[in-house]
Enzyme design. Structure first.
Site, PDB file in Angstrom:
ATOM      1  N   THR A   1       0.809  -1.218   0.000  1.00 19.26           N
ATOM      2  CA  THR A   1       0.000   0.000   0.000  1.00 19.26           C
ATOM      3  C   THR A   1       0.842   1.268   0.000  1.00 19.26           C
ATOM      4  O   THR A   1       1.988   1.271   0.443  1.00 19.26           O
ATOM      5  CB  THR A   1      -0.967   0.026   1.210  1.00 19.26           C
ATOM      6  OG1 THR A   1      -1.781   1.190   1.119  1.00 19.26           O
ATOM      7  CG2 THR A   1      -0.216   0.049   2.523  1.00 19.26           C
ATOM      8  N   ARG A   2       0.225   2.331  -0.528  1.00 19.06           N
ATOM      9  CA  ARG A   2       0.815   3.679  -0.473  1.00 19.06           C
ATOM     10  C   ARG A   2      -0.225   4.646   0.052  1.00 19.06           C
ATOM     11  O   ARG A   2      -0.162   5.823  -0.184  1.00 19.06           O
ATOM     12  CB  ARG A   2       1.205   4.140  -1.885  1.00 19.06           C
ATOM     13  CG  ARG A   2       2.295   3.370  -2.523  1.00 19.06           C
ATOM     14  CD  ARG A   2       2.515   3.851  -3.936  1.00 19.06           C
ATOM     15  NE  ARG A   2       1.589   3.277  -4.891  1.00 19.06           N
ATOM     16  CZ  ARG A   2       1.147   3.903  -5.983  1.00 19.06           C
ATOM     17  NH1 ARG A   2       1.523   5.129  -6.250  1.00 19.06           N
ATOM     18  NH2 ARG A   2       0.326   3.286  -6.799  1.00 19.06           N
TER      19      ARG A   2
ATOM     20  N   HIS B   1      -8.934   2.738   3.539  1.00 18.65           N
ATOM     21  CA  HIS B   1     -10.380   2.955   3.539  1.00 18.65           C
ATOM     22  C   HIS B   1     -11.077   1.596   3.579  1.00 18.65           C
ATOM     23  O   HIS B   1     -10.413   0.548   3.635  1.00 18.65           O
ATOM     24  CB  HIS B   1     -10.811   3.836   2.366  1.00 18.65           C
ATOM     25  CG  HIS B   1     -10.489   3.321   0.994  1.00 18.65           C
ATOM     26  ND1 HIS B   1     -10.740   2.037   0.592  1.00 18.65           N
ATOM     27  CD2 HIS B   1      -9.930   3.957  -0.071  1.00 18.65           C
ATOM     28  CE1 HIS B   1     -10.371   1.896  -0.664  1.00 18.65           C
ATOM     29  NE2 HIS B   1      -9.854   3.033  -1.091  1.00 18.65           N
TER      30      HIS B   1
ATOM     31  N   HIS C   1      -9.962  -1.194   1.106  1.00 24.40           N
ATOM     32  CA  HIS C   1      -8.726  -1.895   1.477  1.00 24.40           C
ATOM     33  C   HIS C   1      -8.996  -2.915   2.575  1.00 24.40           C
ATOM     34  O   HIS C   1      -8.530  -4.051   2.528  1.00 24.40           O
ATOM     35  CB  HIS C   1      -7.669  -0.905   1.968  1.00 24.40           C
ATOM     36  CG  HIS C   1      -7.325   0.178   0.999  1.00 24.40           C
ATOM     37  ND1 HIS C   1      -7.351   1.514   1.326  1.00 24.40           N
ATOM     38  CD2 HIS C   1      -6.953   0.117  -0.305  1.00 24.40           C
ATOM     39  CE1 HIS C   1      -6.998   2.236   0.280  1.00 24.40           C
ATOM     40  NE2 HIS C   1      -6.763   1.415  -0.729  1.00 24.40           N
TER      41      HIS C   1
ATOM     42  N   ARG D   1      -7.116  -3.808  -8.408  1.00 23.42           N
ATOM     43  CA  ARG D   1      -7.370  -3.163  -9.689  1.00 23.42           C
ATOM     44  C   ARG D   1      -6.232  -2.192  -9.998  1.00 23.42           C
ATOM     45  O   ARG D   1      -5.788  -1.451  -9.132  1.00 23.42           O
ATOM     46  CB  ARG D   1      -8.689  -2.395  -9.563  1.00 23.42           C
ATOM     47  CG  ARG D   1      -9.229  -1.867 -10.852  1.00 23.42           C
ATOM     48  CD  ARG D   1     -10.552  -1.150 -10.585  1.00 23.42           C
ATOM     49  NE  ARG D   1     -11.097  -0.653 -11.823  1.00 23.42           N
ATOM     50  CZ  ARG D   1     -10.658   0.436 -12.448  1.00 23.42           C
ATOM     51  NH1 ARG D   1      -9.684   1.156 -11.921  1.00 23.42           N
ATOM     52  NH2 ARG D   1     -11.199   0.805 -13.581  1.00 23.42           N
TER      53      ARG D   1
END
Ligand SMILES: [Zn+2]
Length: 382
Positions: free
Chosen positions: A192-193, A197, A200, A286
């Site tokens: 992740t960056r 939310h 995720h 995605r």
């Protein structure tokens, strides 16, 4: 059991104790190469085994093989070049067979055995890695700015650059030990960056349903204007894990890494990194590692079918949204309802709310997480 390292053996090129002191004294007498952020982070990741089986910057045989076949010259899957560029001016200071000191932010951080100095074709490089020559692509732009020569050879790390995240910066050796201590046989990795939310969270929890543990591995590196600051991402995750995950199901640890935005090829690279941390599974969402409209939304998933020998299980996810008719979070594989019933979780909308000091809708972000972010000074990169 955590997965086997890529190539079978975890690389460790970190010098310690008296050997480190001795080599540092020697290094002070050597010609040097200045590293930029990306090069330093690559040096670090090679040395602690995140890039196993690489033990140095690539020589031409491996670079050519990676560009052409997405494999190292020994046929092991590998999709991104890990290279060190130099100018003709720098070349005056050393030659093949020499040892050089690697300097980052004014300090000697490592050593390089100069095995090969070679030229390369940037057009082929960018076409293969990014599938475009468009200089507006941030990865292409960076490569076009590289110096004209590359230098390959084995490295040693003398010193880590110290940042504020040292307590959350576990090496693959350490994560593997931790996974074993917890008795986890299966571990899913999440790249992740972003501050988390609900989309995720549902991806992670759906995956977690099938495995023993979740490894959340935020990337600390160059960010663009408007992104969450690294510290904010870490604090937001700590709040989410504390409030919404069962005890001892999650390991949160950062990796210092520079995004290439190479879409499909980078997704495979991300999986290899997590395999080296000990993960048995890896989540691909995605447009993973994509930018703009350069890659199809699920291209970064399809590429995994080209690597039956990758040694880590891919978990593909569709986007999650809130559906009013389902009365909960769903995705297009689980919900038959129309677009009008769906509330899509928008990172842009969340950031907009937070910037205005407002809590985003609870269908998008947990209020505890939003409050943590709002309590921090200037959560965004300016
Ligand atoms: Zn529905």
């Amino acid at each position: 059991m955590p997965s086997k390292p890529h190539g079978g053996r975890l690389i460790n090129r970190v010098l310690e104790g008296r050997r480190k002191e001795y080599r540092l004294r020697e290094a002070k007498e050597l010609p040097f190469i200045l590293l930029d952020d990306q090069e330093y982070r690559d040096l670090e990741n090679i040395s602690i085994g995140v890039y196993s089986p690489l033990s140095g910057f690539m020589v031409s045989e491996d670079l050519d093989s990676v560009l052409r076949d997405m494999r190292l010259s020994n046929d092991l899957p590998w999709t991104l070049p890990i290279i060190l560029d130099i100018s003709r001016e720098e070349l005056k200071r050393f030659k093949e067979g020499d040892e050089v000191a690697l300097v980052y932010r004014g300090k000697i951080v490592g050593l390089l055995n100069v095995e090969e100095i070679y030229s390369y074709d940037k057009k082929i490089y960018v076409e293969k890695v990014f599938k475009t020559r468009d200089p507006a692509h941030p990865g292409v732009k960076r490569v076009l700015g590289y110096k004209e020569l590359l230098v390959g050879g084995e490295i040693d790390l003398i010193d880590f650059y110290k940042d504020n995240f040292i307590d959350y910066h576990l090496t693959p050796k350490e994560t593997r030990l931790l996974f074993r201590e917890r008795g986890w046989k299966t571990i899913v990795g999440f790249q992740t960056r972003n501050a988390p939310h609900l989309g995720h969270e549902y991806v992670q929890k759906t995956a977690l349903t099938f495995v023993d543990g979740l490894f959340i591995n935020p990337v600390i590196g160059r960010k663009k204007k408007g992104d969450f600051k690294d510290k904010v991402i870490l604090e937001a995750y700590k709040t989410l894990i504390k409030n919404y995950y069962p005890k001892n199901t999650v390991v949160l640890s950062i990796v210092r890494y520079e995004m290439r935005y190479a879409g499909p090829r980078e997704a495979v690279h991300h999986a290899i990194m997590r395999k080296n941390f000990g993960c048995t599974h890896f989540i691909i969402g995605r447009d993973h590692a994509g930018v703009g409209n350069y890659y199809g939304p699920y291209e970064a998933q399809d590429i995994f079918f080209e690597f039956p020998d990758l040694g880590i299980i891919h978990l593909f996810f569709r986007e999650f949204f809130y559906c009013r008719k389902c009365g909960g979070i769903a995705n297009e594989k689980t919900c038959p309802h129309s677009m009008e019933d769906r509330v899509f979780i928008s990172g842009t909308e969340i950031r907009e709310d937070l910037r205005n000091g407002v809590l985003p809708p609870k269908e998008m972000m947990r209020p505890e997480v939003a409050k943590t972010i709002l309590s921090m000074d200037n959560p965004f990169i300016e």
